[in-house]
Design an enzyme around this catalytic site. Structure first.
Site, short mmCIF file in Angstrom:
data_model
loop_
_atom_site.label_atom_id
_atom_site.label_comp_id
_atom_site.label_asym_id
_atom_site.label_seq_id
_atom_site.Cartn_x
_atom_site.Cartn_y
_atom_site.Cartn_z
N TYR A 11 65.97 78.06 33.30
CA TYR A 11 65.50 78.20 34.67
C TYR A 11 65.54 76.89 35.44
O TYR A 11 66.26 76.74 36.42
CB TYR A 11 64.09 78.79 34.67
N PHE A 73 65.72 69.13 29.82
CA PHE A 73 64.94 70.34 30.12
C PHE A 73 64.94 71.30 28.94
O PHE A 73 64.55 72.46 29.10
CB PHE A 73 65.56 71.06 31.33
N SER A 77 58.35 76.05 25.93
CA SER A 77 57.27 75.76 26.88
C SER A 77 56.15 76.79 26.93
O SER A 77 55.33 76.75 27.86
CB SER A 77 57.87 75.63 28.29
N THR A 117 55.17 67.53 31.23
CA THR A 117 54.26 68.60 31.64
C THR A 117 52.89 68.03 31.95
O THR A 117 52.45 67.04 31.34
CB THR A 117 54.12 69.66 30.54
N TYR A 141 52.05 72.46 22.37
CA TYR A 141 53.04 72.25 23.41
C TYR A 141 52.79 70.93 24.14
O TYR A 141 53.68 70.07 24.24
CB TYR A 141 53.02 73.40 24.42
N LYS A 145 54.98 67.19 23.94
CA LYS A 145 55.52 66.48 25.10
C LYS A 145 54.95 65.06 25.18
O LYS A 145 55.67 64.10 25.48
CB LYS A 145 55.19 67.25 26.38
N LEU A 190 53.89 84.10 36.52
CA LEU A 190 53.07 84.93 37.41
C LEU A 190 53.81 85.38 38.66
O LEU A 190 53.73 86.56 39.05
CB LEU A 190 51.80 84.17 37.80
N PHE A 208 43.66 87.09 34.66
CA PHE A 208 42.67 86.65 33.69
C PHE A 208 41.66 85.72 34.36
O PHE A 208 42.04 84.73 34.98
CB PHE A 208 43.36 85.95 32.52
#
Length: 250
Positions: A11, A73, A77, A117, A141, A145, A190, A208
């Site tokens: 992406y 990239f 993730s 991130t 995760y 990073k 989302l 949530f």
């Protein structure tokens, strides 16, 4: 300039690739297609399907294309998956990055832009987080990073590697012409989930949390548009060219 885009079929990587092409910058892509799509890479861009642990592949790409900089990239993730499968995340996000950095060092490539991130910060201690905020990631995760960022610091001091780490959350959006947008299988983000529900392609979505200090009790999220993010990565690389060395975090 020839930029090696790792994860260029995914992406964020594919949007970075599109922006680099708009700037008439030579690119080459490595992607194992575990989450990316081959058709996201234009036919005029050299593409290599493979894993970053394949050192012979890295050597061939660096030699054949005279790479001058690397944009990374190619990380896994998904936070939840990282908790269930930490080995997968440390293997790909950390160890495979070490393979890339070794290939860069062997071929004299000294500029590296790392898609990091905001998960490296962990639980925020202040409402607004700046680069000086303590790093204390709470999942594998984020830790994988941050471990790469530590490695980059050591490589800067010993080998003179110049790098920028971009710490961000919630990339979203598509190309203005609609040619490329969010595409995940399975879809977990989302914004596309909301659009799928609104267009009738999904029955519902789950929200949530209902006890936040907001009008409806749900949380507020900040998003960064994917094209703005691509521009930021190139600006980081252009800025890095004039620096003497070190690791810069934004």
């Amino acid at each position: 300039m020839t930029i090696l885009v790792l994860g260029g079929a995914g992406y964020i990587g594919s949007h970075m690739l599109a922006y680099l092409q708009q700037q008439n910058i030579n690119c080459v892509v490595i992607d194992n297609l575990s989450t990316g799509f081959r058709e996201s890479v234009p036919v005029n861009v050299p593409f290599y399907e493979g894993d970053l642990a394949d050192t012979s592949l890295l050597v061939d790409v660096f030699k054949e294309h005279s790479v001058t900089a690397v944009m990374h990239f190619a990380a896994f993730s998904q936070v939840g998956e990282s908790v269930e499968k930490p080995h997968k995340y440390y293997q790909n996000n950390l160890l495979n990055t070490l393979s890339v950095l070794q290939a860069m060092h062997d071929h004299g490539v000294e500029q590296f832009v790392f898609s990091s991130t905001a998960a490296v910060y962990g639980q925020p201690q202040t409402e607004l987080i700046d680069e000086q905020h303590p790093t204390n990631p709470i999942n594998p995760y984020g830790r994988s990073k941050l471990a790469v960022e530590w490695v980059l610091q050591d490589y800067a001091e010993v080998y003179g590697l110049k790098s920028v780490c971009l710490r961000y959350f919630n990339a979203a959006g598509a190309q203005p012409d609609g040619d490329n947008g969010e595409r995940h299988d399975p879809e977990t983000h989302l914004v596309p989930l909301v659009l799928q529900a609104a267009s009738g392609r999904r029955d519902s979505i789950s929200v949530f949390g209902d006890d936040y200090d907001t009008a409806d009790g749900t949380c507020v999220r900040d998003y960064i548009h994917i094209v703005d993010l691509a521009q930021a990565h190139l600006l980081a690389l252009n800025w890095l060219e004039n620096q003497q060395g070190g690791v810069y975090k934004v």
